[in-house]
Design a protein around this motif. Structure first.
Motif, PDB file in Angstrom:
ATOM      1  N   ASP A 158      13.507  13.817  -1.174  1.00  0.00           N
ATOM      2  CA  ASP A 158      14.079  13.198  -2.368  1.00  0.00           C
ATOM      3  C   ASP A 158      14.223  11.693  -2.179  1.00  0.00           C
ATOM      4  O   ASP A 158      13.937  10.903  -3.096  1.00  0.00           O
ATOM      5  N   GLU A 189      11.774  20.431 -10.405  1.00  0.00           N
ATOM      6  CA  GLU A 189      12.805  19.665  -9.703  1.00  0.00           C
ATOM      7  C   GLU A 189      12.351  18.237  -9.420  1.00  0.00           C
ATOM      8  O   GLU A 189      13.139  17.295  -9.517  1.00  0.00           O
ATOM      9  N   GLU A 190      11.063  18.068  -9.072  1.00  0.00           N
ATOM     10  CA  GLU A 190      10.555  16.724  -8.788  1.00  0.00           C
ATOM     11  C   GLU A 190      10.588  15.856 -10.043  1.00  0.00           C
ATOM     12  O   GLU A 190      11.011  14.695  -9.992  1.00  0.00           O
ATOM     13  N   LEU A 193      14.188  15.008 -10.867  1.00  0.00           N
ATOM     14  CA  LEU A 193      14.732  13.997  -9.953  1.00  0.00           C
ATOM     15  C   LEU A 193      14.368  12.594 -10.421  1.00  0.00           C
ATOM     16  O   LEU A 193      15.224  11.689 -10.455  1.00  0.00           O
TER      17      LEU A 193
END
Length: 250
Positions: A158, A189-190, A193
């Motif tokens: 991350d 999720e990427e 983020l």
């Protein structure tokens, strides 16, 4: 491709066809890779032409651009051509990347992506990333439909994703392609983020292992309007069936 002649209500069929055209127009589709042959590319172009629709861009290798342009010359839809530079690991020297982009501009390619140097990413050389991105953006941003810079997010922490995007932000980057494909599949999720840490900042292009209609619809809900998937035609078929069921056409 779905056979619309099987739909008895022609008004419904026409409505769904237009919606399907819009759906496919937000997906990249094509065939890339150094092992691809002219016959491989011809077959994929043929499949697309059967749909009478156009993707956001058709992905191909530089050496096939003249052939692909000729194959689409009699097509009912305008099709943008897309090429990748330094795919997938970004290991070309910056000067070589600039030369490749200059060549693509000269031959009239519409849309490009450039892979960032994985070694720079994983060694934390974010200033090098910023400098390379700035050079590309300043020289080419206005000459292509989109210039996307590609990060191997699936292999990054991350922190690496955030720091790399911070460097791209400082360089004035507009579009970030999240994963090059090549067995690296994007995750929700990427994308989330990047959206969370850089709200309303980047045009994010999810790429890799996007195989289902639900995947595409979710990425669109997340604000992604440039989705790379080799399964674009099959997913569009699923979209057509879904819409026909909703409208009572099936």
């Amino acid at each position: 491709m779905f056979d619309f002649s099987t739909v008895q209500d022609k008004e419904t069929a026409a409505k769904v066809f237009e919606e399907a055209k819009e759906f496919l127009s937000l997906c990249h589709f094509g065939l890339q890779g150094i092992t691809r042959t002219e016959d491989d590319v011809r077959k994929v172009v043929g499949k697309l032409k059967e749909t009478k629709m156009a993707p956001l861009a058709f992905d191909t290798e530089m050496q096939f651009v003249p052939m692909v342009r000729e194959l689409f010359s009699d097509y009912c839809c305008k099709v943008r051509l897309h090429c990748a530079v330094s795919y997938p690991m970004g290991r070309l020297l910056p000067a070589s990347k600039m030369h490749a982009l200059d060549r693509l501009r000269a031959i009239g390619v519409d849309d490009v992506c450039v892979c960032l140097d994985w070694q720079a990413v994983f060694s934390g050389r974010y200033k090098d990333i910023e400098n390379e991105a700035r050079q590309i953006v300043e020289e080419f941003q206005d000459d292509f439909y989109r210039v996307a810079l590609v990060i191997p997010a699936t292999l990054m922490s991350d922190t690496q994703i955030i720091e790399t995007c911070r460097a791209l932000d400082a360089a004035g980057t507009v579009s970030v392609k999240v994963n090059p494909g090549a067995t690296l599949g994007v995750s929700f999720e990427e994308v989330a983020l990047i959206r969370r840490n850089f709200p309303n900042r980047f045009d994010i292009h999810p790429s890799g292992n996007i195989r289902t209609l639900s995947d595409v619809l979710r990425y669109r809900e997340m604000g992604c309007n440039n989705i790379h998937t080799a399964a674009a035609l099959e997913i569009t078929d699923d979209f057509i069936v879904k819409k026909l069921k909703e409208y009572g056409g099936i």
